[in-house]
Scaffold this motif. Structure first.
Motif, PDB file in Angstrom:
ATOM      1  N   GLY A 100       0.095  -2.875   8.565  1.00 20.72           N
ATOM      2  CA  GLY A 100       1.081  -3.697   9.244  1.00 20.72           C
ATOM      3  C   GLY A 100       2.418  -3.701   8.517  1.00 20.72           C
ATOM      4  N   VAL A 101       3.295  -4.536   8.976  1.00 17.94           N
ATOM      5  CA  VAL A 101       4.638  -4.651   8.405  1.00 17.94           C
ATOM      6  C   VAL A 101       4.574  -5.032   6.933  1.00 17.94           C
ATOM      7  N   GLU A 102       3.694  -5.987   6.613  1.00 21.69           N
ATOM      8  CA  GLU A 102       3.601  -6.450   5.229  1.00 21.69           C
ATOM      9  C   GLU A 102       3.141  -5.328   4.297  1.00 21.69           C
ATOM     10  N   THR A 103       2.165  -4.538   4.742  1.00 28.86           N
ATOM     11  CA  THR A 103       1.664  -3.414   3.941  1.00 28.86           C
ATOM     12  C   THR A 103       2.763  -2.384   3.709  1.00 28.86           C
ATOM     13  N   ASP A 104       3.542  -2.104   4.746  1.00 25.96           N
ATOM     14  CA  ASP A 104       4.668  -1.174   4.612  1.00 25.96           C
ATOM     15  C   ASP A 104       5.684  -1.685   3.604  1.00 25.96           C
ATOM     16  N   THR A 105       5.943  -2.984   3.658  1.00 31.13           N
ATOM     17  CA  THR A 105       6.901  -3.599   2.733  1.00 31.13           C
ATOM     18  C   THR A 105       6.392  -3.494   1.299  1.00 31.13           C
ATOM     19  N   VAL A 106       5.106  -3.766   1.094  1.00 31.98           N
ATOM     20  CA  VAL A 106       4.507  -3.655  -0.238  1.00 31.98           C
ATOM     21  C   VAL A 106       4.649  -2.220  -0.750  1.00 31.98           C
ATOM     22  N   THR A 107       4.384  -1.245   0.109  1.00 29.31           N
ATOM     23  CA  THR A 107       4.519   0.164  -0.257  1.00 29.31           C
ATOM     24  C   THR A 107       5.952   0.485  -0.662  1.00 29.31           C
ATOM     25  N   GLN A 108       6.921  -0.018   0.111  1.00 27.42           N
ATOM     26  CA  GLN A 108       8.338   0.198  -0.208  1.00 27.42           C
ATOM     27  C   GLN A 108       8.689  -0.416  -1.565  1.00 27.42           C
TER      28      GLN A 108
ATOM     29  N   ARG B  95       6.527 -13.488  -3.432  1.00 31.60           N
ATOM     30  CA  ARG B  95       5.263 -13.907  -2.824  1.00 31.60           C
ATOM     31  C   ARG B  95       4.330 -12.720  -2.599  1.00 31.60           C
ATOM     32  N   LEU B  96       4.893 -11.579  -2.187  1.00 30.50           N
ATOM     33  CA  LEU B  96       4.071 -10.383  -1.986  1.00 30.50           C
ATOM     34  C   LEU B  96       3.438  -9.938  -3.301  1.00 30.50           C
ATOM     35  N   PHE B  97       4.195 -10.065  -4.399  1.00 27.62           N
ATOM     36  CA  PHE B  97       3.625  -9.716  -5.696  1.00 27.62           C
ATOM     37  C   PHE B  97       2.423 -10.592  -6.006  1.00 27.62           C
ATOM     38  N   SER B  98       2.588 -11.893  -5.838  1.00 25.79           N
ATOM     39  CA  SER B  98       1.476 -12.775  -6.204  1.00 25.79           C
ATOM     40  C   SER B  98       0.307 -12.714  -5.226  1.00 25.79           C
ATOM     41  N   THR B  99       0.586 -12.578  -3.919  1.00 24.69           N
ATOM     42  CA  THR B  99      -0.520 -12.585  -2.956  1.00 24.69           C
ATOM     43  C   THR B  99      -1.170 -11.217  -2.754  1.00 24.69           C
ATOM     44  N   ARG B 100      -0.358 -10.160  -2.692  1.00 25.34           N
ATOM     45  CA  ARG B 100      -0.897  -8.833  -2.383  1.00 25.34           C
ATOM     46  C   ARG B 100      -1.217  -8.007  -3.621  1.00 25.34           C
ATOM     47  N   LEU B 101      -0.365  -8.115  -4.634  1.00 21.67           N
ATOM     48  CA  LEU B 101      -0.562  -7.302  -5.836  1.00 21.67           C
ATOM     49  C   LEU B 101      -1.246  -8.095  -6.952  1.00 21.67           C
ATOM     50  N   LYS B 102      -1.358  -9.407  -6.759  1.00 24.01           N
ATOM     51  CA  LYS B 102      -2.048 -10.289  -7.712  1.00 24.01           C
ATOM     52  C   LYS B 102      -1.490 -10.174  -9.136  1.00 24.01           C
ATOM     53  N   VAL B 103      -0.173  -9.980  -9.213  1.00 24.19           N
ATOM     54  CA  VAL B 103       0.464  -9.838 -10.521  1.00 24.19           C
ATOM     55  C   VAL B 103       1.917 -10.285 -10.381  1.00 24.19           C
ATOM     56  N   GLY B 104       2.489 -10.805 -11.466  1.00 27.75           N
ATOM     57  CA  GLY B 104       3.897 -11.187 -11.437  1.00 27.75           C
ATOM     58  C   GLY B 104       4.790  -9.969 -11.500  1.00 27.75           C
ATOM     59  N   PHE B 105       6.024 -10.119 -11.032  1.00 26.73           N
ATOM     60  CA  PHE B 105       6.981  -9.011 -11.002  1.00 26.73           C
ATOM     61  C   PHE B 105       7.192  -8.406 -12.390  1.00 26.73           C
ATOM     62  N   ARG B 106       7.494  -9.249 -13.381  1.00 22.96           N
ATOM     63  CA  ARG B 106       7.735  -8.774 -14.757  1.00 22.96           C
ATOM     64  C   ARG B 106       6.540  -7.998 -15.304  1.00 22.96           C
ATOM     65  N   GLU B 107       5.361  -8.565 -15.110  1.00 24.51           N
ATOM     66  CA  GLU B 107       4.131  -7.910 -15.581  1.00 24.51           C
ATOM     67  C   GLU B 107       3.981  -6.534 -14.948  1.00 24.51           C
ATOM     68  N   TYR B 108       4.275  -6.472 -13.664  1.00 23.99           N
ATOM     69  CA  TYR B 108       4.140  -5.221 -12.934  1.00 23.99           C
ATOM     70  C   TYR B 108       5.102  -4.166 -13.482  1.00 23.99           C
ATOM     71  N   ILE B 109       6.368  -4.551 -13.659  1.00 23.79           N
ATOM     72  CA  ILE B 109       7.362  -3.620 -14.208  1.00 23.79           C
ATOM     73  C   ILE B 109       6.948  -3.191 -15.615  1.00 23.79           C
ATOM     74  N   ASN B 110       6.487  -4.154 -16.416  1.00 23.94           N
ATOM     75  CA  ASN B 110       6.028  -3.818 -17.768  1.00 23.94           C
ATOM     76  C   ASN B 110       4.903  -2.798 -17.734  1.00 23.94           C
ATOM     77  N   SER B 111       3.966  -2.969 -16.818  1.00 23.57           N
ATOM     78  CA  SER B 111       2.833  -2.038 -16.780  1.00 23.57           C
ATOM     79  C   SER B 111       3.278  -0.631 -16.386  1.00 23.57           C
ATOM     80  N   ILE B 112       4.228  -0.516 -15.456  1.00 18.84           N
ATOM     81  CA  ILE B 112       4.760   0.812 -15.096  1.00 18.84           C
ATOM     82  C   ILE B 112       5.471   1.429 -16.304  1.00 18.84           C
ATOM     83  N   ARG B 113       6.311   0.612 -16.949  1.00 19.14           N
ATOM     84  CA  ARG B 113       7.076   1.101 -18.100  1.00 19.14           C
ATOM     85  C   ARG B 113       6.172   1.535 -19.245  1.00 19.14           C
ATOM     86  N   ILE B 114       5.153   0.745 -19.518  1.00 15.34           N
ATOM     87  CA  ILE B 114       4.257   1.050 -20.638  1.00 15.34           C
ATOM     88  C   ILE B 114       3.430   2.304 -20.333  1.00 15.34           C
TER      89      ILE B 114
END
Length: 110
Positions: free
Chosen positions: A1-9, A40-59
């Motif tokens: 759906g739209v939300e999944t596309d947004t998460v992918t983007q 909200r998409l980070f917390s509900t769909r990815l189950k992780v905070g934005f900073r944590e997510y960026i850190n994990s990609i960077r690391i």
């Protein structure tokens, strides 16, 4: 759906821009969506905070560089998007449980 596309983007944008001074607001602006919605998409769909997510990609990217080339730790820190070696070391330790130097030595000895 739209939300999944947004998460992918969002994920694609973060992967392509993690080495810049990326913020929640910049992601929202670039994709023309509300930053609270992105958050909200980070917390509900990815189950992780934005900073944590960026850190994990960077690391993850830093680990590849540490294992594959002889650039200094600080060069690698800046290359993956950190603007201070201290922040990089702290983030690396939080994700990996060891220092970047220890990680490199471990990889070298394998």
């Amino acid at each position: 759906g739209v939300e999944t596309d947004t998460v992918t983007q969002i994920i694609n944008y973060c992967c392509q821009n993690h080495d810049t001074d990326i913020t929640l607001s910049r992601v929202a602006q670039a994709l023309h969506i509300n930053k609270f919605y992105v958050s909200r998409l980070f917390s509900t769909r990815l189950k992780v905070g934005f900073r944590e997510y960026i850190n994990s990609i960077r690391i993850t990217h830093a680990c590849e560089l540490l294992a594959s080339n002889d650039a200094s730790i600080s060069e690698i820190a800046y290359a993956v998007g950190y603007n201070s070696i201290r922040t990089f070391n702290r983030a690396f330790g939080n994700v990996k449980g060891i220092t970047p130097r220890e990680y490199r030595n471990l990889k070298r000895s394998e």
